[in-house]
Enzyme design. Sequence first.
Site, PDB file in Angstrom:
ATOM      1  N   GLU A 195      -3.564   2.233  -7.523  1.00  0.00           N
ATOM      2  CA  GLU A 195      -3.985   3.314  -6.628  1.00  0.00           C
ATOM      3  C   GLU A 195      -3.096   4.537  -6.824  1.00  0.00           C
ATOM      4  OE1 GLU A 195      -6.325   1.789  -3.109  1.00  0.00           O
ATOM      5  OE2 GLU A 195      -4.242   1.600  -2.509  1.00  0.00           O
ATOM      6  N   HIS A 204       0.868  -1.188   0.000  1.00  0.00           N
ATOM      7  CA  HIS A 204       0.000   0.000   0.000  1.00  0.00           C
ATOM      8  C   HIS A 204       0.903   1.236   0.000  1.00  0.00           C
ATOM      9  CE1 HIS A 204      -2.792   3.087   1.345  1.00  0.00           C
ATOM     10  NE2 HIS A 204      -3.757   2.306   0.901  1.00  0.00           N
TER      11      HIS A 204
HETATM   12  P1  PGA Z   1      -9.657   5.888  -0.148  1.00  0.00           P
HETATM   13  O1  PGA Z   1      -8.463   4.913   0.280  1.00  0.00           O
HETATM   14  O2  PGA Z   1     -10.717   5.038  -0.784  1.00  0.00           O
HETATM   15  O3  PGA Z   1     -10.094   6.497   1.155  1.00  0.00           O
HETATM   16  O4  PGA Z   1      -9.084   6.891  -1.095  1.00  0.00           O
HETATM   17  C1  PGA Z   1      -7.959   3.964  -0.590  1.00  0.00           C
HETATM   18  C2  PGA Z   1      -6.823   3.264   0.062  1.00  0.00           C
HETATM   19  O5  PGA Z   1      -6.389   3.636   1.167  1.00  0.00           O
HETATM   20  O6  PGA Z   1      -6.312   2.303  -0.505  1.00  0.00           O
END
Ligand code: PGA
Length: 237
Positions: free
Chosen positions: A153, A81
């Site tokens: 992401e 992450h």
């Molecule tokens: P969010 O977080 O949906 O609050 O943007 C995504 C994540 O932490 O992977």
Amino acid sequence: GGRELAGQMMDALQPVLVFAAAEVVICPPFTLLQHLWELTEGSPVSLGAQNVYHQNSGAFTGEVSPPMLLEWGLKWCIVGHSERRSLCGETDDLVRQKAASLLQHDIQPIICVGETLEQREAGKHEDVVTRQLRHALTGLNADDQRLCVIAYEPIWAIGTGKTASPDQANKMHGLIRRELVELSSERIASEVRILYGGSVNAANAKDLLGQPEIDGALVGGASLKIHEFPSITAAAG
Ligand code: PGA
């Protein structure tokens, strides 16, 4: 508190789960796992962890190993992450080691990749994501690669309320898919699920999930909202 919220969330999810074709995985903090394990037993919801250590055993005080995740019956674990990469010094190499040791225990890694705003503005986003992906999957055999889930992401979209546009996300997913063909094969590339994460909510989920290359979502903030998460789940079904 977390326990109450988890209970309410499971209640709110029940009707959605009956109709949604989507697979739902909840990755709570470690402290809620035992409780959620009891709540989800016998339901279609699976559980995952947010992190793991890459060694099976040894003197690593405070760390949680893949065999320990198995004791909770976990089938999934997020690795790499962006917060762990930026705040906890998680390198591409460590992400690869974590993914490999999870797979040895039949736990499916959800491997996060994504660029910073600075990298995108400099036109380097595709290089960054390609590098992260290659590092994570190199050395895995085809069977293991197939079990990986990739979560794209973009860091500038996480927790900011600013999502990638469906087109931006779909383009990057397409690139990831083509890279998977290179790293593995057409067949594996078509089977690996590629999730989008970054400010996914009930209002934008349908558009994002409607893109041909987007197979699902990794939801952070909105997963804690009692009515929002079920409707995102429905949009994914
Ligand atoms: P969010 O977080 O949906 O609050 O943007 C995504 C994540 O932490 O992977």
